[in-house]
Design a protein around this motif. Structure first.
Motif, PDB file in Angstrom:
ATOM      1  N   GLU A 217      -4.533  21.759  -7.400  1.00  0.00           N
ATOM      2  CA  GLU A 217      -3.230  22.300  -7.011  1.00  0.00           C
ATOM      3  C   GLU A 217      -2.448  21.308  -6.176  1.00  0.00           C
ATOM      4  N   VAL A 218      -3.139  20.689  -5.247  1.00  0.00           N
ATOM      5  CA  VAL A 218      -2.468  19.683  -4.417  1.00  0.00           C
ATOM      6  C   VAL A 218      -1.988  18.519  -5.283  1.00  0.00           C
ATOM      7  N   TYR A 219      -2.810  18.136  -6.220  1.00  0.00           N
ATOM      8  CA  TYR A 219      -2.455  17.033  -7.103  1.00  0.00           C
ATOM      9  C   TYR A 219      -1.178  17.335  -7.857  1.00  0.00           C
ATOM     10  N   LYS A 220      -1.134  18.586  -8.385  1.00  0.00           N
ATOM     11  CA  LYS A 220       0.031  18.938  -9.167  1.00  0.00           C
ATOM     12  C   LYS A 220       1.269  19.100  -8.289  1.00  0.00           C
ATOM     13  N   ALA A 221       1.050  19.562  -7.087  1.00  0.00           N
ATOM     14  CA  ALA A 221       2.193  19.862  -6.231  1.00  0.00           C
ATOM     15  C   ALA A 221       2.805  18.602  -5.633  1.00  0.00           C
ATOM     16  N   THR A 222       2.012  17.688  -5.140  1.00  0.00           N
ATOM     17  CA  THR A 222       2.569  16.537  -4.389  1.00  0.00           C
ATOM     18  C   THR A 222       2.150  15.183  -4.955  1.00  0.00           C
ATOM     19  N   VAL A 223       0.886  15.017  -5.218  1.00  0.00           N
ATOM     20  CA  VAL A 223       0.377  13.669  -5.537  1.00  0.00           C
ATOM     21  C   VAL A 223       0.960  13.152  -6.842  1.00  0.00           C
ATOM     22  N   LYS A 224       1.021  14.007  -7.814  1.00  0.00           N
ATOM     23  CA  LYS A 224       1.507  13.551  -9.115  1.00  0.00           C
ATOM     24  C   LYS A 224       2.959  13.096  -9.027  1.00  0.00           C
ATOM     25  N   ASP A 225       3.751  13.896  -8.292  1.00  0.00           N
ATOM     26  CA  ASP A 225       5.171  13.523  -8.166  1.00  0.00           C
ATOM     27  C   ASP A 225       5.317  12.196  -7.400  1.00  0.00           C
TER      28      ASP A 225
ATOM     29  N   CYS B 253       0.850  -1.187   0.000  1.00  0.00           N
ATOM     30  CA  CYS B 253       0.000   0.000   0.000  1.00  0.00           C
ATOM     31  C   CYS B 253       0.896   1.251   0.000  1.00  0.00           C
ATOM     32  N   ALA B 254       0.738   2.055  -1.014  1.00  0.00           N
ATOM     33  CA  ALA B 254       1.502   3.323  -1.114  1.00  0.00           C
ATOM     34  C   ALA B 254       0.511   4.479  -1.075  1.00  0.00           C
ATOM     35  N   GLY B 255       1.026   5.684  -0.945  1.00  0.00           N
ATOM     36  CA  GLY B 255       0.158   6.856  -0.916  1.00  0.00           C
ATOM     37  C   GLY B 255      -0.211   7.241   0.503  1.00  0.00           C
ATOM     38  N   ASP B 256      -1.472   7.642   0.674  1.00  0.00           N
ATOM     39  CA  ASP B 256      -1.961   8.149   1.959  1.00  0.00           C
ATOM     40  C   ASP B 256      -2.196   6.963   2.887  1.00  0.00           C
ATOM     41  N   GLN B 257      -1.271   6.752   3.871  1.00  0.00           N
ATOM     42  CA  GLN B 257      -1.384   5.637   4.788  1.00  0.00           C
ATOM     43  C   GLN B 257      -2.529   5.823   5.774  1.00  0.00           C
ATOM     44  N   ASN B 258      -2.782   7.062   6.156  1.00  0.00           N
ATOM     45  CA  ASN B 258      -3.898   7.308   7.088  1.00  0.00           C
ATOM     46  C   ASN B 258      -5.230   6.959   6.425  1.00  0.00           C
TER      47      ASN B 258
ATOM     48  N   PRO C  60     -14.489  19.388 -10.224  1.00  0.00           N
ATOM     49  CA  PRO C  60     -15.243  18.140 -10.004  1.00  0.00           C
ATOM     50  C   PRO C  60     -14.295  16.940  -9.876  1.00  0.00           C
ATOM     51  N   ARG C  61     -14.804  15.932  -9.210  1.00  0.00           N
ATOM     52  CA  ARG C  61     -13.977  14.751  -8.928  1.00  0.00           C
ATOM     53  C   ARG C  61     -13.442  14.118 -10.193  1.00  0.00           C
ATOM     54  N   THR C  62     -14.245  14.148 -11.183  1.00  0.00           N
ATOM     55  CA  THR C  62     -13.822  13.489 -12.415  1.00  0.00           C
ATOM     56  C   THR C  62     -12.607  14.146 -13.033  1.00  0.00           C
ATOM     57  N   SER C  63     -12.374  15.369 -12.672  1.00  0.00           N
ATOM     58  CA  SER C  63     -11.204  16.046 -13.248  1.00  0.00           C
ATOM     59  C   SER C  63      -9.931  15.435 -12.714  1.00  0.00           C
ATOM     60  N   ILE C  64      -9.843  15.155 -11.418  1.00  0.00           N
ATOM     61  CA  ILE C  64      -8.649  14.538 -10.827  1.00  0.00           C
ATOM     62  C   ILE C  64      -8.493  13.116 -11.374  1.00  0.00           C
ATOM     63  N   VAL C  65      -9.591  12.364 -11.452  1.00  0.00           N
ATOM     64  CA  VAL C  65      -9.516  10.987 -11.960  1.00  0.00           C
ATOM     65  C   VAL C  65      -9.070  10.978 -13.406  1.00  0.00           C
TER      66      VAL C  65
ATOM     67  N   ASN D  50      -5.045  10.042 -17.446  1.00  0.00           N
ATOM     68  CA  ASN D  50      -4.280  10.536 -18.592  1.00  0.00           C
ATOM     69  C   ASN D  50      -2.784  10.492 -18.317  1.00  0.00           C
ATOM     70  N   ASP D  51      -2.432  10.696 -17.039  1.00  0.00           N
ATOM     71  CA  ASP D  51      -1.000  10.762 -16.721  1.00  0.00           C
ATOM     72  C   ASP D  51      -0.402   9.367 -16.526  1.00  0.00           C
ATOM     73  N   PHE D  52      -1.156   8.449 -15.946  1.00  0.00           N
ATOM     74  CA  PHE D  52      -0.554   7.159 -15.551  1.00  0.00           C
ATOM     75  C   PHE D  52      -1.265   5.928 -16.149  1.00  0.00           C
ATOM     76  N   CYS D  53      -2.474   6.105 -16.575  1.00  0.00           N
ATOM     77  CA  CYS D  53      -3.227   4.956 -17.106  1.00  0.00           C
ATOM     78  C   CYS D  53      -3.625   5.251 -18.532  1.00  0.00           C
ATOM     79  N   ASN D  54      -2.643   5.479 -19.320  1.00  0.00           N
ATOM     80  CA  ASN D  54      -2.921   5.931 -20.671  1.00  0.00           C
ATOM     81  C   ASN D  54      -3.765   4.919 -21.438  1.00  0.00           C
ATOM     82  N   LYS D  55      -3.347   3.667 -21.474  1.00  0.00           N
ATOM     83  CA  LYS D  55      -4.075   2.619 -22.197  1.00  0.00           C
ATOM     84  C   LYS D  55      -4.763   1.625 -21.246  1.00  0.00           C
ATOM     85  N   GLN D  56      -4.697   1.853 -19.982  1.00  0.00           N
ATOM     86  CA  GLN D  56      -5.291   0.940 -18.991  1.00  0.00           C
ATOM     87  C   GLN D  56      -6.087   1.785 -18.001  1.00  0.00           C
TER      88      GLN D  56
END
Length: 1258
Positions: free
Chosen positions: A98-106, A23-28, A142-147, A152-158
């Motif tokens: 903003e949070v996504y771009k700043a930390t989550v994506k990296d 399990c990676a990411g947000d452990q809490n 909206p939530r769908t924007s982050i998803v 688009n960034d990590f699940c290009n064909k999957q």
């Protein structure tokens, strides 16, 4: 579960191992979701489809979720599946761009780069939607924007790799749908990763197994790899598949051991050939024995270590599969195979170490099964565990014998040192059994601690094993344990306790026919009986062992000598008898009677030869061999002659006895066999069968009272009979093998003697065969004197000497000088006396005793035959000639005599007379010297000739013809044929017209004689004649006595010709010959040839003033249907009784055929008036009947209907006289009418207009 920041160690070998998910990411965030996730994930099963066509299975997935670390990712060459992370999940609840771009994506980028660096392609991104957090952020997209951005960034064909989980902590339908979609995706991804990695692992493992023939290949390394696969299946709760992996490892190792024993050894097997230093048994109380696993992994394990660990894993999986009884079965196979594998690998094992290991292992398996089953299950499945109990008992017994715990003195110093060494090899007790009071470790230590403790534990185990074997019907195994227990008792000097077990084992082996176990058990039993002082039983067992070919010659001699020694020591006590069965000493093979029919008369000598096969290894001197004989007198014994008894006996007198099987031990009471026989009771008068049935002749032995105590004189099972009739043979030496023994006896009393019992005595020891089977009997008979007379030929012929054989059977009578047979002479039979008559005396067996001259004296009434002196039960045979006077029966007409083959049947005249000879019986009364009553015999003689006569006429001349027919099979010479009138009338003369020379008459041929009858004055109404002719057999020469001529008397009546009938047929006027279909004239003239004679004076004679007349009826009959009589065919005429008086009758006839036709017959009848004396008293029906009877009686060649078939002048057919008294017709005798036209024929030519020509040829 532990907190994510404190993960468990990566390798944990426990039954709680689960597939690892990082399990990676947000452990809490994950920590808040984990409880719900761990509950929901295994709830729904998934279908697991495997490769290689294996059947799909439904499994419940569980996972061990750990925090993602790069160290957890597998490195190159690591084949440990338990530490392999099958799926990587990244958790985030980011909803701000903003949070996504700043930390989550990296962070996501860094996570995926690490996975790509380790070629991990099984990952999943989970975006958790939180409505509460969303309300606090008003400027979020909206939530769908982050998803969408993550996809688009990590699940290009999957795109399905990114999963949304909406408000997972809420209880709503939207949340439930979101959970279901997420769990389905998680299960699918985890199962796909598991299937892919497991398949790759199996391929690698298969490749490694295929390299097992290469140098340097190690079974221990391969063991760890395949066990890893088993762990995975066990982790998935696929215990059956896990068990298969261990079974394959078991089979692979076993094959290598077998190959090693055959000389094809692998290098890595040398690690398992190290000496055994520890024998602490199987360890089944923990799922994984890490200590032994590490030894295997380090290649330091011994054979017992490997087998112990492998079986412990199999046991664990079988218990999970709820198959505890298979554990017991596999354990027994394992223990036996381990013993063999240690021998094949030539592993050094201290004495007793393997016994300790097996004993501890058996009890460990039993206690492990008891721990997971209740008592009811254990009791109902004893058949699966009893083998372990029995094996443990056997090993404890071996330890006891090895360590000196069974001997009376107890263990010595060497035994004590061995016990110390064995206990040292057990090591310290394992912690899991330390608190158990009855652990295998404690039981073994206690059993080896003292003699008393060993005895207690060994007896407990033995009795438990016997009880279990008996409860499941394994009697043979129970007897085997009992034999070991008996051996233990014998070592403990307790033979009374050992005997019952040895007897039980022997009984079972005898019932099933186990030869070698029988011999071994009998040896043990003999030793036991010797210690107990059971003399009789010991001698019987010794005799059985002395005759047992499974023992060595020396052993057999030893046991035989035991019997002989006892017999020699106790010869001074004749009252003591030891009775033993004969089958353990010798075998009765056959018996032979002399005479062979086993029938002897009173006073005769009978020999009985028996073949007795001694089964002893050395010659044995037998003081006496006796056969007890039972005597019985049957109800109808007086009817049984020597011939009757012989018919019911065997042909050669040899009786073969079947090989006897050994009975049960002597201590058991055996009832004697039934002696059943057929019983027939016949009537004394006509010998007919009255009753039949089956009787038991030894019922007195079957129904006798059983004694409460057994004495030495009458041992149980064999009874010694005492009888008045005994056949004995003394001082006989029986050599090993067949021996011929002969008994002789003289018959004294008539009856049936049955051989019941055979006894052979060696001092006070009696070997007894209680019953001889099949039944052996001989008969003694007392026969009355008898006289039998029979002809030597098939039939006796009258007129010539015939030989008759006299047989005198003396029976119990002794014929003395002066005894004679007195024969009363018959009038028509002579007994011929010859000086050379001889008598032959035979013995009872048809042996010729003597040949003496027979004296025969004859007088007018009595013939006396002096018998030669002969002893009892002999036969006197002689022959005499008898002569019956030939004569034929007196007859008045044409006669024929008929003989018959039935006795006592005389002169019966039937139409079949020409085929058989007439017989005559002559009864002779004989007075015998042994009886006050006369014996009457009947001799039947056959007359060889049949004689007939006939009267022939030629006008008024008369001839008498006599026909002699030879009915016998002999040829005769006939001479001096003569025909005379016994009345010696001078008015009648018989002139012979025969040849005077002797004539030969062959068998079945006839000879005719003719005389002309002449008379000077009026002939008499009847003439009595006697024909006589001499005869003699053609094949014999001069006879010793003159033969009487053959005579035949007859009477001729009304032989003088009174009427001459002449008939003539003339053609029609103007024609030369008669033609078919044309009427012709028939002229019949009847002429009287004499004046009034005495024969004419009857009721038909009528007297007038001028002459006498009589009424005749004529009738024209054509029986051949050649002529048709037209008009009247019969009529009544009045014929004057005067010479040459003639009456002519004219009628018309028509020929029906062409050719030479005989004339119709003309018949004459006397026409008797109706006013005769007896006819006036009869009614009309009686008249008709009287006419019918009259014609039947006198017209022998004319049927009844021939007279009454024509209409017209026949009185009986006239309808107008029906119901009135009718005249009668009487046929004239054959000699009174002469038809001078007899044999005349008339030529008839066919008519010219006939289209079909019919010609009659006569």
């Amino acid at each position: 579960m532990d907190a994510p920041e404190e993960p468990q160690p990566p390798v944990i070998y426990t039954m709680e191992n689960k597939p690892i998910v990082t399990c990676a990411g947000d452990q809490n965030l994950f920590t808040s979701i984990y409880p719900t996730l761990s509950q929901q994930l295994p709830r729904e099963p998934m279908e697991w489809r495997r490769s290689y066509g294996r059947a799909p299975k439904m499994i419940h997935l569980e996972s061990n979720f750990v925090q993602f670390k790069e160290e957890l990712l597998p490195k190159e060459g690591n084949k440990a599946l338990l530490t392999f992370p099958f799926l990587h999940v990244y958790w985030t609840d980011c909803c701000d761009t903003e949070v996504y771009k700043a930390t989550v994506k990296d962070d996501l980028t860094k996570w995926q780069n690490i996975l790509k660096a380790h070629s991990s392609v099984d990952w999943l991104i989970v975006v958790v939607e939180n409505d509460a957090k969303k309300k606090n952020k008003t400027n979020i997209l909206p939530r769908t924007s982050i998803v969408d951005k993550i996809r688009n960034d990590f699940c290009n064909k999957q795109s399905d790799r990114c999963v949304v989980l909406s408000d997972p902590l809420k209880d709503s339908s939207r949340t439930q749908e979101s959970w279901n979609a997420f769990l389905t995706k998680l299960r699918t991804s985890l199962l796909m990763s598991f299937t892919k990695n497991l398949g790759k692992f199996e391929d690698d493992m298969r490749t490694l197994r295929e390299k097992r023939t290469e140098p340097g290949w190690s079974f221990c390394d391969y063991f760890m790899v395949q066990e890893e696969l088993a762990f995975v299946f066990e982790m998935l709760q696929q215990f059956e598949d896990a068990l298969v992996q261990y079974d394959e490892l078991d089979a692979l190792f076993s094959q290598y051991v077998v190959n090693f024993g055959a000389g094809d050894g692998a290098n890595w097997l040398t690690f398992f050939c190290e000496p055994v230093r520890s024998w602490n048994g199987l360890i089944l109380r923990k799922p994984i024995d890490m200590e032994k696993r590490e030894l295997i992994q380090r290649q330091e394990a011994t054979l017992l270590d490997l087998r112990s660990y492998l079986f412990s894993r199999q046991c664990t999986l079988l218990l999970f599969l709820q198959r505890p009884w298979e554990v017991a079965q596999r354990a027994l196979e394992l223990l036996h195979s381990c013993v063999q594998e240690l021998k094949l690998l030539e592993v050094s094992v201290p004495p007793g170490a393997l016994d300790c290991w097996v004993f501890l292992s058996c009890l460990e398996v039993l206690q492990r099964i008891e721990g997971c089953c209740d008592r009811a299950q254990i009791d109902s499945n004893v058949a699966h565990t009893v083998g372990l109990w029995s094996y443990a008992t056997e090993k404890l017994k071996s330890l006891g014998y090895l360590c000196g715990l069974v001997s009376e003195e107890g263990p010595n110093s060497e035994d004590l040192n061995r016990i110390v060494d064995l206990l040292a090899g057990l090591g310290a007790e394992r912690p899991e059994t330390a608190d158990t009071a009855q652990s295998p470790y404690k039981k073994l230590r206690e059993a080896l601690s003292s003699v008393e403790a060993f005895e207690k534990h060994y007896l407990d185990l033995s009795h438990a094993a016997i009880e279990m074997h008996t409860s499941v019907g394994r009697t043979r195994s129970a007897r085997l344990v009992g034999k070991d227990l008996a051996e233990f008792y014998m070592r403990k000097k307790s033979p009374q306790k050992a005997e019952i077990y040895l007897q039980g084992a022997l009984k079972n082996y005898l019932a099933e026919g186990w030869a070698l176990p029988i011999t071994h058990t009998r040896k043990q039993l003999a030793e036991c009986q010797k210690h107990l002082g059971q003399t009789e039983n010991y001698l019987q067992t010794s005799s059985l062992l002395a005759s047992d070919h499974h023992l060595t010659e020396e052993e057999r001699r030893h046991f035989c000598q035991q019997i002989l020694s006892f017999a020699s020591r106790h010869t001074d006590s004749p009252g003591q008898k030891i009775v033993l069965p004969l089958h353990c000493f010798a075998h009765l093979q056959d018996l032979h009677f002399t005479p062979s029919n086993a029938v002897v008369h009173v006073g005769g000598v009978l020999s009985v030869d028996i073949t007795l096969c001694s089964q002893m290894p050395i010659p044995v001197r037998v003081e006496q061999i006796a056969i007890n004989v039972h005597f019985s007198i049957e109800k109808n014994n007086y009817r049984k002659t020597a011939e009757w008894l012989t018919k019911h006996k065997m042909a050669n007198g040899v009786i073969t006895f079947p090989a006897e099987t050994s009975p049960l031990p002597a201590t058991q009471n055996n009832s004697p066999a039934l002696e059943l026989y057929e019983m027939f009771e016949r009537s004394p008068s006509d010998n007919s069968l009255n009753t039949t049935g089956i009787i038991c002749k030894n019922v007195h032995m079957l129904l006798r009272r059983q004694e409460s105590s057994t004495s030495l004189e009458t041992p149980s099972g064999v009874a010694l009979e005492d009888g008045a009739h005994v056949l004995k043979c003394s001082d006989v030496t029986l050599e090993p093998g067949p021996n011929r023994i002969t008994f002789r006896t003289q018959a004294k009393e008539p009856g049936t003697y049955t051989l019941r019992q055979l006894c052979a005595s060696v001092g006070p020891v009696w070997f007894v065969l209680p019953h001889l089977y099949p039944l052996v009997q001989y008969d003694v008979y007392s026969q009355e004197p008898q006289l039998h007379v029979e002809p030597l030929a098939d039939s006796l012929l009258a007129g010539i000497p015939q030989k008759v054989k006299f047989t005198v059977t003396t029976g119990h009578y002794t014929v003395k000088n002066g005894d004679s047979l007195q024969l009363s002479n018959a009038e028509a039979m002579l007994i011929l006396c010859h000086a050379e008559n001889r008598a032959v005396i035979y013995s009872n067996t048809r042996e010729k005793a003597s040949d003496v001259l027979l004296r025969v004296q004859s007088s007018d009434k009595v013939t006396s035959i002096s018998l030669p002196a002969a002893p009892a039960y002999h036969m006197i045979e002689f022959e005499l000639e008898v002569l019956s006077l030939p004569s034929a029966p007196v007859t008045g007409g044409e006669s024929s005599t008929l003989g018959t083959t039935e006795p006592h049947r005389k002169h019966k005249d039937t139409p079949r007379a020409g085929h058989c000879m007439a017989t005559t019986d002559h009864k002779v009364s004989i007075d015998c010297p042994w009886s006050i009553y006369s014996t009457v015999i009947a001799l039947t003689f056959s007359v060889p000739f049949r004689t007939t006569h006939s009267l022939l006429s030629a006008g008024t001349r008369k001839y008498i013809q006599v026909c002699v027919q030879n009915l016998s099979e002999l040829d005769f010479q006939l001479s001096d044929g003569d025909l005379v009138d016994p009345g010696c009338s001078a008015d009648v003369q018989l002139v012979p017209l025969n040849a005077q020379s002797p004539q030969a008459i062959h068998s079945k041929q006839s000879v005719f004689f003719v005389w002309e009858l002449l008379w000077a004055r009026e002939p008499p109404p009847s003439l009595r004649c006697r024909f006589s002719i001499g005869f003699s057999p053609a094949s014999e020469g001069q006879l010793s006595v003159p033969l009487k001529p053959y005579t035949y008397e007859f009477q001729v009546e009304n032989f003088f010709t009174l009427y001459n009938v002449r008939a003539e047929i003339l053609p029609a006027a103007g024609t030369e010959h008669c033609r078919t279909g044309s009427l012709c004239s028939l002229e019949v003239s009847i002429t009287r040839l004499s004046d009034l004679l005495e024969v004419d004076k009857d009721e038909a004679l009528m007297e007038t003033d001028e002459y006498f007349s009589t009424k005749l009826m004529y009738e024209v009959v054509d029986n051949s249907s050649n002529w048709a009589v037209c008009g009247k065919s019969s009529g009544v005429i009045s014929m004057p009784v005067a010479a040459q008086a003639t009456h002519r009758v004219h009628m018309e006839v028509m020929p029906l055929f062409a050719g030479y036709l005989p004339l119709p017959d003309v018949r004459l009848f006397k026409y008797l008036p109706h006013h005769s004396a007896h006819s006036s008293q009869l009614d009309a029906d009686s008249w008709i009947e009287s006419d019918s009877l009259s014609l039947d009686k006198h017209l022998d060649d004319q049927p009844d209907g021939g007279v009454r078939s024509r209409g017209g002048a026949h009185p009986a057919s006239s309808g107008e006289h029906k119901g009135l008294p009718m005249p009668r017709l009487q046929a004239l005798p054959q000699g009174q009418v002469f038809n001078s036209s007899s044999g005349t024929q008339v030529l008839v030519i066919p008519s010219k207009d006939d289209h079909v020509l019919e010609v009659s040829v006569t």
